[in-house]
Scaffold this motif. Structure first.
Motif, short mmCIF file in Angstrom:
data_model
loop_
_atom_site.label_atom_id
_atom_site.label_comp_id
_atom_site.label_asym_id
_atom_site.label_seq_id
_atom_site.Cartn_x
_atom_site.Cartn_y
_atom_site.Cartn_z
N VAL A 108 29.86 -13.10 22.96
CA VAL A 108 30.32 -14.04 21.95
C VAL A 108 29.56 -15.36 22.06
O VAL A 108 28.93 -15.82 21.11
N ASN A 109 29.61 -15.99 23.24
CA ASN A 109 28.94 -17.27 23.45
C ASN A 109 27.54 -17.01 24.01
O ASN A 109 27.28 -17.18 25.20
N ILE A 110 26.64 -16.58 23.15
CA ILE A 110 25.32 -16.13 23.59
C ILE A 110 24.49 -17.26 24.16
O ILE A 110 23.75 -17.06 25.14
N ILE A 181 37.17 5.03 8.96
CA ILE A 181 36.75 5.32 7.59
C ILE A 181 35.44 4.61 7.23
O ILE A 181 34.59 5.18 6.53
N PHE A 182 35.29 3.38 7.71
CA PHE A 182 34.11 2.59 7.34
C PHE A 182 33.22 2.33 8.56
O PHE A 182 33.73 2.20 9.68
N PRO A 183 31.91 2.26 8.35
CA PRO A 183 31.01 1.91 9.46
C PRO A 183 31.43 0.56 10.05
O PRO A 183 31.65 -0.41 9.32
N PHE A 184 31.57 0.51 11.36
CA PHE A 184 32.11 -0.68 11.99
C PHE A 184 31.00 -1.58 12.52
O PHE A 184 29.88 -1.15 12.77
N GLY A 190 28.35 -11.51 12.62
CA GLY A 190 28.22 -10.97 11.28
C GLY A 190 29.08 -9.75 11.04
O GLY A 190 30.11 -9.54 11.68
N ASN A 191 28.65 -8.92 10.09
CA ASN A 191 29.34 -7.68 9.78
C ASN A 191 28.35 -6.53 9.90
O ASN A 191 27.19 -6.74 10.28
N ALA A 192 28.80 -5.34 9.57
CA ALA A 192 27.93 -4.16 9.74
C ALA A 192 26.63 -4.29 8.96
O ALA A 192 25.58 -3.80 9.40
N LEU A 193 26.66 -4.97 7.82
CA LEU A 193 25.46 -5.12 7.00
C LEU A 193 24.55 -6.24 7.51
O LEU A 193 23.33 -6.06 7.66
N THR A 194 25.15 -7.41 7.81
CA THR A 194 24.32 -8.54 8.25
C THR A 194 23.79 -8.35 9.68
O THR A 194 22.90 -9.09 10.10
N GLU A 195 24.31 -7.36 10.39
CA GLU A 195 23.76 -7.07 11.71
C GLU A 195 22.30 -6.64 11.64
O GLU A 195 21.58 -6.74 12.63
#
Length: 258
Positions: A108-110, A181-184, A190-195
């Motif tokens: 989290v705190n990179i 149900i959804f790609p995690f 971010g989220n699965a897309l912005t990763e």
């Protein structure tokens, strides 16, 4: 026992096949240890300790760290020091080498973690970090639904198991259902897309340089797999190497220096 469920043996077998391949690549960039030069190495996020054990057998003096909440806690095979995930319990410039594999994306705190690795690494020391690639994130979308189809097949009773407990559990919370149900999201940003961006070399190069490191080399790991582990050990490492030539490598290896 840990409150976190232990990953399946199939997952553990698959993970070690992949990690063994990756660490062997990383070793090409680690200075060899010897009686005359007994190098001290820090591993962040050591998991079961398999990689720490492997490095220790090669002669490195290894301090393996992980957080108390690790899902691999009950499967440890090497002494692991638990810490709070931020402050590294070591003196300034204590380590010759620092190693992490598929860990930094979960921090989290990179900036705090990278500043701590900078503090504890000797000047001129090398840090090697293996981090998922954007291609791994992209291919994990279709792989998620292959995994889900296999899960439904097994739960239907048509799949064969060595014991009843081998069947996948039915999600028991809204969060678990959504993750099924959804790609995690895999990491902490971010989220699965912005990763796709957060796993890019642009993002990580900026972070390493921001925290005082010099980029020495960046390499692909030369093997293909996804975060969903849809096929496990049914695809050999040899074939995964072949697939990487067409589908891309699943991780990027960063060699940085202080």
């Amino acid at each position: 026992m840990s409150q976190y469920s232990l990953p399946s043996q199939e997952h553990m077998d698959f993970l070690w096949l992949i990690r063994k391949h990756e660490i062997d690549i990383a070793l090409k960039y680690l200075p060899p240890t010897s009686k005359e030069q007994n190098l001290k190495l820090l591993e962040l996020g050591a998991g079961t300790g398999q990689q720490a054990h492997y490095l220790s057998n090669l002669g490195y003096r290894v301090l393996a760290l992980d957080v108390p909440s690790s899902s691999y806690k009950e499967a440890r095979i090497f002494p692991i020091t638990e810490y709070n995930g931020e402050e590294i319990p070591a003196a300034d410039e204590e380590f010759d080498l620092i190693f992490s594999s598929n860990v930094l994306e979960h921090v989290v705190n990179i900036d705090k973690t990278l500043s701590e690795t900078h503090r504890t690494l000797k000047y001129g020391g090398t840090a090697i970090h293996i981090i998922p690639s954007p291609k791994c994130r992209i291919w994990s979308f279709p792989a998620h639904y292959i995994w889900l189809s296999k899960r439904i097949w097994k739960k239907s009773g048509l799949g064969k198991f060595s014991k009843a407990s081998a069947a996948p559990k039915i999600p028991n919370s809204t969060k678990d259902w959504l993750r099924t149900i959804f790609p995690f999201v895999h990491g902490e940003r971010g989220n699965a897309l912005t990763e796709i961006y957060y796993f890019s070399t642009i993002y990580w190069k900026n972070l390493f340089e921001k925290n005082g490191f010099t980029i020495e080399k960046i390499y692909d790991n030369g093997i293909f797999y996804t975060m969903s582990n849809a096929f496990g050990t049914s695809i050999s490492v040899k074939n995964r190497k072949r697939l990487s030539k067409f589908l891309g490598s699943s991780c990027i290896i960063y060699i940085v220096k202080k």
